[in-house]
Design a protein around this motif. Structure first.
Motif, PDB file in Angstrom:
ATOM      1  N   TYR A  42       3.562   6.434   7.149  1.00 51.83           N
ATOM      2  CA  TYR A  42       3.355   4.992   7.261  1.00 51.83           C
ATOM      3  C   TYR A  42       4.137   4.299   6.155  1.00 51.83           C
ATOM      4  N   SER A  43       4.620   3.130   6.473  1.00 58.34           N
ATOM      5  CA  SER A  43       5.416   2.368   5.516  1.00 58.34           C
ATOM      6  C   SER A  43       4.713   1.058   5.186  1.00 58.34           C
ATOM      7  N   ALA A  44       4.549   0.776   3.892  1.00 50.74           N
ATOM      8  CA  ALA A  44       3.965  -0.478   3.421  1.00 50.74           C
ATOM      9  C   ALA A  44       5.025  -1.258   2.659  1.00 50.74           C
ATOM     10  N   ASN A  45       5.017  -2.573   2.861  1.00 47.00           N
ATOM     11  CA  ASN A  45       6.119  -3.388   2.357  1.00 47.00           C
ATOM     12  C   ASN A  45       5.614  -4.616   1.621  1.00 47.00           C
ATOM     13  N   VAL A 118      15.623 -12.691  -2.081  1.00 48.82           N
ATOM     14  CA  VAL A 118      14.406 -11.946  -1.748  1.00 48.82           C
ATOM     15  C   VAL A 118      14.653 -10.452  -1.923  1.00 48.82           C
ATOM     16  N   MET A 119      13.696  -9.777  -2.560  1.00 50.46           N
ATOM     17  CA  MET A 119      13.713  -8.329  -2.717  1.00 50.46           C
ATOM     18  C   MET A 119      12.572  -7.739  -1.889  1.00 50.46           C
ATOM     19  N   SER A 120      12.814  -6.543  -1.377  1.00 54.09           N
ATOM     20  CA  SER A 120      11.793  -5.841  -0.601  1.00 54.09           C
ATOM     21  C   SER A 120      11.446  -4.534  -1.295  1.00 54.09           C
ATOM     22  N   LEU A 121      10.154  -4.326  -1.548  1.00 52.95           N
ATOM     23  CA  LEU A 121       9.645  -3.071  -2.106  1.00 52.95           C
ATOM     24  C   LEU A 121       8.938  -2.311  -0.986  1.00 52.95           C
ATOM     25  N   ASN A 122       9.282  -1.049  -0.843  1.00 52.40           N
ATOM     26  CA  ASN A 122       8.740  -0.253   0.251  1.00 52.40           C
ATOM     27  C   ASN A 122       8.231   1.077  -0.276  1.00 52.40           C
ATOM     28  N   VAL A 123       7.047   1.471   0.208  1.00 50.28           N
ATOM     29  CA  VAL A 123       6.460   2.771  -0.134  1.00 50.28           C
ATOM     30  C   VAL A 123       6.062   3.476   1.152  1.00 50.28           C
ATOM     31  N   THR A 124       6.413   4.755   1.264  1.00 45.58           N
ATOM     32  CA  THR A 124       6.079   5.566   2.433  1.00 45.58           C
ATOM     33  C   THR A 124       5.080   6.641   2.037  1.00 45.58           C
ATOM     34  N   ASP A 125       4.054   6.801   2.872  1.00 41.68           N
ATOM     35  CA  ASP A 125       3.016   7.780   2.585  1.00 41.68           C
ATOM     36  C   ASP A 125       2.404   8.243   3.901  1.00 41.68           C
ATOM     37  N   THR A 126       1.729   9.393   3.854  1.00 44.28           N
ATOM     38  CA  THR A 126       1.035   9.888   5.052  1.00 44.28           C
ATOM     39  C   THR A 126      -0.254   9.112   5.304  1.00 44.28           C
ATOM     40  N   ASN A 127      -0.691   8.328   4.317  1.00 40.02           N
ATOM     41  CA  ASN A 127      -1.885   7.494   4.452  1.00 40.02           C
ATOM     42  C   ASN A 127      -1.471   6.048   4.222  1.00 40.02           C
ATOM     43  N   TYR A 128      -1.716   5.176   5.214  1.00 37.04           N
ATOM     44  CA  TYR A 128      -1.233   3.804   5.088  1.00 37.04           C
ATOM     45  C   TYR A 128      -1.947   3.047   3.969  1.00 37.04           C
TER      46      TYR A 128
END
Length: 251
Positions: A42-45, A118-128
Motif C-alpha cells: 500500500y502506498s500513502a502520500n 509542491v513536493m510529494s512524500l510517499n511511503v510504501t508498506d504492507t500495512n496501509y
C-alpha cells in the motif's frame, strides 16, 4: 523434411496430454505463489508546498519571491528530508513506528511535482495504516525542523494521509506470473517431447525399418490389446469337445 515434420507433429499429438498437464500445473502453481507468497503493498502520500511567503527565524528575513527560486529550493529540501537530521528526530518522536533512521530513509520517496512548488512524500508498506502514520510523521517533523536547519519557515503541509482511507493494493503480478508460467510450460514441454523424439531410435513403423536397414518388411505383426482377443465361450467350447468325441467314436 516433410517426413520429419509429420513425425514431430505426430509425436506432439501423441503426447499432448503431457503438455496440457504441465501447463495446468505451472499455471496453478504461479497463481498460488502470487496469492500466498507475494505480499500486497500500500502506498500513502503527503503533499507539501514551499510557500512564496517567507518568515524569518530570529528576526532575519529571507525573500524567496520567485517560483523559480522555490523550485530550486525544493531540490535542497528533497535531500534534507532523506538525512539523519530529519529521520533521527522522527525515530525519537514516534517510537511506535518501530523503525530505524536507515529504514525510514529507505522507505520514503520524495518527488517534485511537475516543476511546481509542491513536493510529494510517499511511503510504501504492507500495512496501509502503518504507511500513513509513517509518511505523516516524516512530513510533520520536516515542517518542524526545517526552520532550524535553513533559518526559513516556508513549508506547509497541503494534504496528509488518512489511515481510514486505504489506497488500492499493488505488487501482486498474478496475471503476468500465470501468463509467463503458462508459456514457459508450453515451450519446455513441447521442446522436451521433440528432443525425446529426436533421440528415439526405436523401430515403430515400416518406414523405420526401411530407414534403419534399407529393406522393406515382408510381414507385420500387429500389436493386439486384450479386448481384441476373443476367447471361446463355454457353449462353443462344449460343442467343439462333443464334436471331437463323436469323431473319435466314428473312428
Amino acid at each position: 523434411m516433410e517426413m520429419d515434420l509429420k513425425k514431430y507433429m505426430g509425436a506432439i499429438r501423441k503426447r499432448f496430454w503431457i503438455i496440457l498437464l504441465l501447463s495446468i500445473a505451472a499455471s496453478c502453481s504461479a497463481y498460488a505463489y502470487s496469492k500466498q507468497m507475494e505480499p500486497s503493498f500500500y502506498s500513502a502520500n503527503v503533499k507539501i508546498i514551499v510557500n512564496k511567503t517567507v518568515e524569518a527565524v530570529g528576526g532575519e528575513t529571507m525573500d524567496v519571491s520567485s517560483i523559480a527560486s522555490n523550485i530550486k529550493l525544493i531540490e535542497t529540501y528533497k535531500e534534507i528530508i532523506l538525512t539523519p537530521a530529519i529521520m533521527d528526530k522522527v525515530v525519537e518522536l514516534h517510537p511506535e513506528l518501530n523503525l530505524s533512521s536507515a529504514q525510514l530513509i529507505s522507505r520514503v520517496r520524495v518527488n517534485a511535482l511537475n516543476e511546481t512548488q509542491v513536493m510529494s512524500l510517499n511511503v510504501t508498506d504492507t500495512n496501509y495504516a502503518r504507511a500513513a502514520r509513517t509518511v505523516n510523521a516524516v512530513s510533520e517533523v520536516f515542517q518542524m525542523e526545517i526552520p532550524k536547519i535553513m533559518k526559513i519557515n516556508n513549508v506547509t503541509i497541503l494534504t496528509s494521509a488518512r489511515e481510514d482511507q486505504p489506497t488500492q493494493p499493488f505488487g501482486q503480478n498474478t496475471k503476468s506470473n500465470v501468463t509467463v508460467a503458462l508459456f514457459a510450460a508450453l515451450l519446455l514441454s513441447t521442446g522436451a517431447i521433440l528432443l525425446i523424439e529426436y533421440f528415439d531410435q526405436s523401430i515403430k513403423k515400416e518406414e523405420d525399418v526401411l530407414l534403419a536397414i534399407g529393406s522393406k518388411t515382408l510381414a507385420v505383426v500387429p500389436r493386439m490389446k486384450k479386448r481384441d482377443i476373443k476367447l471361446p465361450s463355454s457353449n462353443s467350447y462344449a460343442a467343439s469337445q462333443s464334436g471331437i468325441k463323436a469323431g473319435e467314436q466314428a473312428l
